[in-house]
Write a protein that holds these residues in place. Structure first.
Motif, PDB file in Angstrom:
ATOM      1  N   SER A   1      33.949  51.176  26.388  1.00 48.48           N
ATOM      2  CA  SER A   1      32.991  52.224  26.004  1.00 48.48           C
ATOM      3  C   SER A   1      31.837  51.632  25.206  1.00 48.48           C
ATOM      4  CB  SER A   1      33.685  53.299  25.167  1.00 48.48           C
ATOM      5  OG  SER A   1      34.719  53.888  25.911  1.00 48.48           O
TER       6      SER A   1
ATOM      7  N   GLU B   1      35.523  55.877  19.409  1.00 45.93           N
ATOM      8  CA  GLU B   1      36.839  56.496  19.616  1.00 45.93           C
ATOM      9  C   GLU B   1      37.428  56.136  20.970  1.00 45.93           C
ATOM     10  OE1 GLU B   1      36.974  60.668  18.730  1.00 45.93           O
ATOM     11  OE2 GLU B   1      36.178  60.317  16.705  1.00 45.93           O
TER      12      GLU B   1
ATOM     13  N   THR C   1      38.836  56.355  24.498  1.00 47.22           N
ATOM     14  CA  THR C   1      38.421  57.285  25.559  1.00 47.22           C
ATOM     15  C   THR C   1      39.607  58.105  26.062  1.00 47.22           C
ATOM     16  OG1 THR C   1      36.743  55.691  26.190  1.00 47.22           O
ATOM     17  CG2 THR C   1      37.275  57.396  27.818  1.00 47.22           C
TER      18      THR C   1
ATOM     19  N   ASP D   1      33.383  54.929  32.877  1.00 39.21           N
ATOM     20  CA  ASP D   1      34.064  54.257  31.758  1.00 39.21           C
ATOM     21  C   ASP D   1      35.468  54.838  31.667  1.00 39.21           C
ATOM     22  OD1 ASP D   1      34.855  53.190  29.318  1.00 39.21           O
ATOM     23  OD2 ASP D   1      33.702  54.678  28.161  1.00 39.21           O
ATOM     24  N   THR D   2      36.472  54.059  32.099  1.00 33.39           N
ATOM     25  CA  THR D   2      37.837  54.596  32.146  1.00 33.39           C
ATOM     26  C   THR D   2      38.541  54.434  30.800  1.00 33.39           C
ATOM     27  OG1 THR D   2      38.851  52.521  32.897  1.00 33.39           O
ATOM     28  CG2 THR D   2      38.006  54.009  34.603  1.00 33.39           C
TER      29      THR D   2
HETATM   30 MG    MG Z   1      36.758  53.714  25.764  1.00 30.20          MG
END
Ligand code: MG
Ligand code: GTP
Length: 170
Positions: free
Chosen positions: A20, A36, A38, A61-62
């Motif tokens: 992220s 934070e 994800t 973005d996994t």
């Molecule tokens: Mg993330």
């Protein structure tokens, strides 16, 4: 005449590796010390200009936590590019990255462009994964490889640029 390309790109890797943060750096030029974890996945777009073309990335973005592993195929299926992220200060995340590469080679598009990102290179004093080990692994597997820092921005744009250039040749 300028050409326009749009590519779907997925970020994969162990939780806390910095997926992220790399997306946030690439898309907004920002970094959060308290990013934070994800939940599920997040989606961003960013457009970059090359010499004679414009490339728009659709970035998925996994979430890296193991409980989300089963949904990852939803995001890498159909992706033209993937960035597999590990944390250079954590050997386990490098092992997890190799597992993601194998899964992509088996189940993603056959000509997917895969980049391996050794992130948190600003923490070189805590390094546990050697640059040459990762580079050797990347070469054996036909991956792009860069050590990055979402915090200092080192190699983040370069990595997306290298991916865009390789995709255009596909
Ligand atoms: Mg993330
Ligand atoms: P999940 O969403 O749980 O899969 O994690 P993630 O891979 O998205 O990691 P995230 O980007 O949330 O980063 C985890 C932690 O590492 C956060 O506290 C970030 O601030 C920090 N971090 C991310 N990239 C870097 C980096 O390049 N350098 C340093 N020093 N810290 C980083």
């Amino acid at each position: 005449e300028r050409k326009f390309y749009q590519f779907k790109l997925v970020l994969l890797g162990e939780y806390s590796a910095g997926k992220s943060s790399l997306a946030l750096r690439f898309v907004k030029g920002q970094f959060h010390d308290d990013e934070e974890s994800t939940i599920g996945a997040a989606f961003f777009t960013q457009t970059i200009c090359l010499d004679d073309s414009t490339v728009r990335f659709q970035v998925w973005d996994t979430a890296g936590q193991e409980k989300y592993h089963s949904v990852a195929p939803l995001y890498y299926r159909g992706a033209q590019a993937a960035i597999v992220v590990y944390d250079i200060t954590n050997q386990d995340t490098f092992g997890r990255a190799k597992t993601w590469v194998k899964e992509l080679q088996r189940l993603a598009l056959p000509n997917i462009v895969i980049a391996l990102a050794g992130n948190k290179t600003d923490l070189a004093n805590k390094r546990m994964v050697e640059h040459d080990e990762a580079q050797g692994y990347a070469e054996e597997n036909g991956l792009l490889f860069m050590e990055t820092s979402a915090k200092t921005a080192i190699n983040v744009n370069n990595m997306f640029l290298a991916i865009a250039k390789k995709l255009q040749k596909n």
